[in-house]
Scaffold this motif. Structure first.
Motif, PDB file in Angstrom:
ATOM      1  N   TRP A 324     -25.992  21.592  39.518  1.00 22.60           N
ATOM      2  CA  TRP A 324     -26.871  21.585  40.690  1.00 22.60           C
ATOM      3  C   TRP A 324     -26.307  22.561  41.723  1.00 22.60           C
ATOM      4  CZ3 TRP A 324     -24.984  17.199  38.307  1.00 22.60           C
ATOM      5  CH2 TRP A 324     -25.921  16.467  37.581  1.00 22.60           C
ATOM      6  N   SER A 327     -25.615  22.285  45.900  1.00 22.03           N
ATOM      7  CA  SER A 327     -25.983  20.917  46.279  1.00 22.03           C
ATOM      8  C   SER A 327     -24.963  20.240  47.181  1.00 22.03           C
ATOM      9  CB  SER A 327     -26.163  20.063  45.014  1.00 22.03           C
ATOM     10  OG  SER A 327     -24.949  20.004  44.270  1.00 22.03           O
ATOM     11  N   VAL A 329     -22.134  19.830  50.228  1.00 18.69           N
ATOM     12  CA  VAL A 329     -21.705  20.351  51.520  1.00 18.69           C
ATOM     13  C   VAL A 329     -20.204  20.080  51.656  1.00 18.69           C
ATOM     14  CG1 VAL A 329     -22.384  18.204  52.717  1.00 18.69           C
ATOM     15  CG2 VAL A 329     -22.021  20.305  54.020  1.00 18.69           C
ATOM     16  N   SER A 354     -27.585  11.855  55.128  1.00 17.54           N
ATOM     17  CA  SER A 354     -28.210  13.145  54.802  1.00 17.54           C
ATOM     18  C   SER A 354     -28.659  13.205  53.353  1.00 17.54           C
ATOM     19  CB  SER A 354     -27.229  14.287  55.077  1.00 17.54           C
ATOM     20  OG  SER A 354     -26.215  14.351  54.074  1.00 17.54           O
ATOM     21  N   ARG A 356     -26.982  14.300  50.935  1.00 10.01           N
ATOM     22  CA  ARG A 356     -26.338  15.411  50.252  1.00 10.01           C
ATOM     23  C   ARG A 356     -24.925  15.013  49.819  1.00 10.01           C
ATOM     24  NH1 ARG A 356     -29.440  19.891  48.793  1.00 10.01           N
ATOM     25  NH2 ARG A 356     -31.071  20.203  50.362  1.00 10.01           N
ATOM     26  N   PHE A 358     -21.080  15.355  49.345  1.00  8.51           N
ATOM     27  CA  PHE A 358     -20.167  16.084  50.226  1.00  8.51           C
ATOM     28  C   PHE A 358     -18.731  15.974  49.745  1.00  8.51           C
ATOM     29  CE2 PHE A 358     -20.788  11.817  51.957  1.00  8.51           C
ATOM     30  CZ  PHE A 358     -19.493  11.368  52.156  1.00  8.51           C
ATOM     31  N   GLN A 377     -22.047  10.054  46.008  1.00  6.91           N
ATOM     32  CA  GLN A 377     -22.374  10.402  47.384  1.00  6.91           C
ATOM     33  C   GLN A 377     -21.426  11.445  47.958  1.00  6.91           C
ATOM     34  OE1 GLN A 377     -22.350   6.301  48.917  1.00  6.91           O
ATOM     35  NE2 GLN A 377     -24.420   6.705  49.684  1.00  6.91           N
ATOM     36  N   ARG A 464     -28.881  18.519  56.798  1.00  9.48           N
ATOM     37  CA  ARG A 464     -30.074  18.775  55.994  1.00  9.48           C
ATOM     38  C   ARG A 464     -30.600  20.184  56.241  1.00  9.48           C
ATOM     39  NH1 ARG A 464     -33.632  13.147  56.256  1.00  9.48           N
ATOM     40  NH2 ARG A 464     -32.336  11.958  54.771  1.00  9.48           N
ATOM     41  N   MET A 467     -28.361  22.860  54.606  1.00  9.98           N
ATOM     42  CA  MET A 467     -28.342  22.766  53.146  1.00  9.98           C
ATOM     43  C   MET A 467     -29.706  23.026  52.503  1.00  9.98           C
ATOM     44  SD  MET A 467     -25.247  22.233  52.233  1.00  9.98           S
ATOM     45  CE  MET A 467     -25.394  21.601  50.567  1.00  9.98           C
ATOM     46  N   ASP A 468     -30.751  23.109  53.299  1.00  5.88           N
ATOM     47  CA  ASP A 468     -32.104  23.254  52.759  1.00  5.88           C
ATOM     48  C   ASP A 468     -32.412  24.732  52.520  1.00  5.88           C
ATOM     49  OD1 ASP A 468     -34.729  23.153  52.037  1.00  5.88           O
ATOM     50  OD2 ASP A 468     -35.381  21.879  53.702  1.00  5.88           O
TER      51      ASP A 468
END
Length: 513
Positions: A324, A327, A329, A354, A356, A358, A377, A464, A467-468
């Protein structure tokens, strides 16, 4: 004084008999014996050659690492030069592990200055930051052993490259007839703004942390404006006679800094070239800022993948998420910033909310997350993180960073967008550079030194956004980060701006000698 074996190098090579004899008489001469090449004139006596570069970093990881890379770059690309790094006993192993064997190490005794604990010889080892002013004063006491080392050399070196905090080195170099090039560890953008605010402090300085309208900084291009909350705390307090750091800067740093022959800058022209002239204007006529970075790229330094350099297993954990791309952070605030437990709590909740995954480097050994963090997570690590390797990993899509300049260089070189969260020093200016000038990130709503807590809702929203990659904002940040990555690599390649600047720096030094 240099005594009891301290002041010796940790790398051996051929020596002239004269230097061997003197090394036995005085330990300081052992440093020169190992640092001097076996060059003789026709009569067999040592011949003076200006081919020796002395590098003296300040004892903080963020200041030391770039100069370790600089010494390595000299050793790799300019093999005719002899390079000596000056360090202290507690920093010796770190330096040796980061340098090629061709770079010599000279060890000076670190001064004793209570209440600074014995053996604390780097800022990251300070038990509390209230000892930082004492640490600064202790480093100034290195003048005598450093002067003794310089006097022991068989001939003057080509140049001394030393950190701006080590202001005493300017006088020592001048007495020895040696040019001094100063190193700040900052960008031309941030340094020029800081110099301007010190020389011509605006009324806005009085309102630091209290908000206020943007204002233009004198001597900077017209488009450069900052807000009062972006003024570094040390600059804001520069005229305060009761501020120990400001007093140290005035008494030991500022006057020697501006009289330096030149400035070594860990940056590159594509992102920092517009601010060189502004920065140079604060120095003596003819002084130049030499942009030779990113220095870790110039040194060809590629992080190794082994357990010693990755004790927490960060890279294998990222490998599991390589399917991924972009993906994860990555979150890190460096080695010096203190983050309150309340802020760590809010950050943890915001990261989990979020959605995402990490990877988070936490420096506190006592804090525990207030929420469960499952293996899918995120991952919280407490030890050393191979940051360049992490940022370069395909699974990482963004960087929540304090915006220390080294971290900025590493994120740009990796082509990763930044969620800027400045904590101290000039980091708010670095954040502005990344977000508003380069366009490779966004910033949290936080003023350095305010003591405010960034809430979980803002953490969630900003993570978000950074990372988007599907929205235009995310695409724009990634375009700019990718542009900076290509520019950084180009700068240190053959014919690149940074490679040429380093060659020109050495050529001008040789010509001036």
């Amino acid at each position: 004084m240099l005594h009891n074996g301290i002041g010796r190098t940790r790398h051996s090579e051929d020596k002239t008999s004269i230097l061997q004899h003197k090394a036995q008489e005085h330990p300081a001469m052992a440093a020169s014996a190992n640092a001097a090449a076996n060059v003789t004139a026709g009569n067999g006596e040592p011949e003076a050659r200006r081919d020796h570069v002395i590098v003296f970093p300040f004892m903080a990881k963020g200041h030391t690492l770039p100069l370790l890379h600089f010494a390595t770059a000299l050793s790799v690309h300019h093999k005719s030069l002899r390079v000596t790094m000056v360090t202290t006993p507690a920093n010796l192993a770190f330096a040796r592990g980061s340098l090629p064997e061709s770079v010599h190490l000279v060890e000076l005794p670190f001064p004793s200055l209570p209440p600074l604990p014995a053996g604390v010889e780097s800022t990251d080892a300070l038990p509390c930051m209230s000892l930082y002013p004492t640490f600064l004063r202790a480093t100034a006491l290195l003048r005598e052993p450093f002067a003794e080392f310089m006097a022991s050399l068989p001939s003057p070196p080509l140049v001394l490259v030393s950190d701006f905090f080590l202001g005493f080195t300017h006088g020592v170099a001048s007495d020895a007839g040696v040019r001094r090039v100063v190193f700040h560890g900052m960008s031309c953008f941030s340094m020029a703004i800081c110099k301007s605010l010190v020389v011509s402090p605006p009324a806005a300085v009085e309102h630091v942390g209290g908000g206020g309208a943007p204002f233009h900084v004198s001597r900077m291009p017209e488009h450069v404006t900052i807000t009062p909350e972006e003024i570094p705390p040390t600059v804001a307090n520069f005229s305060d006679p009761d501020n120990p750091i400001a007093r140290f800067m005035i008494e030991n740093v500022e006057s020697t800094d501006v009289r330096s022959w030149g400035v070594l800058v860990n940056s590159f022209a594509a992102v920092d070239g517009d601010y060189v002239a502004s920065f140079e204007s604060f120095y003596q006529p003819g002084a130049r800022a030499w942009m030779v970075g990113p220095l870790f790229l110039a040194a060809g330094d590629t992080p190794e993948r082994d357990e010693e350099n990755d004790p927490e297993g960060c890279l294998p954990w990222l490998d599991e998420r390589a399917a991924w791309p972009g993906s994860v952070v990555y979150v890190s605030f460096g080695t010096q910033a203190h983050v309150a437990d309340e802020q760590l709590d809010e950050l943890a909740r915001g990261l989990v909310q979020s959605g995402r995954p990490f990877l988070w480097a936490v420096r506190s050994n006592t804090w525990s997350p207030p929420v469960d963090v499952g293996p899918d997570q995120g991952r919280i690590v407490r030890g050393w993180v191979p940051q360049r390797g992490v940022l370069a990993h395909e699974a990482v899509g963004g960087f929540v960073s304090h915006c220390g300049w080294n971290s900025v260089m590493e994120s740009l070189a990796a082509g990763k967008p930044v969620l800027a969260w400045p904590m101290m020093a000039e980091q708010a200016l670095n954040a502005k550079h990344v977000v508003d000038v380069i366009g490779a990130g966004i910033k949290v709503n936080y003023a350095v030194g305010s003591g405010a807590v960034v809430g979980r809702a803002e953490v969630e929203e900003k993570v978000r956004r950074v990372m988007d990659a599907g929205r235009e904002e995310g695409r724009r940040m990634r375009r700019q980060a990718a542009w900076a990555q290509q520019a950084a690599r180009s700068a240190v390649s053959d014919g690149g701006t940074s490679r040429v600047a380093l060659q020109k720096l050495l050529g001008d030094l040789l010509e001036s000698c």
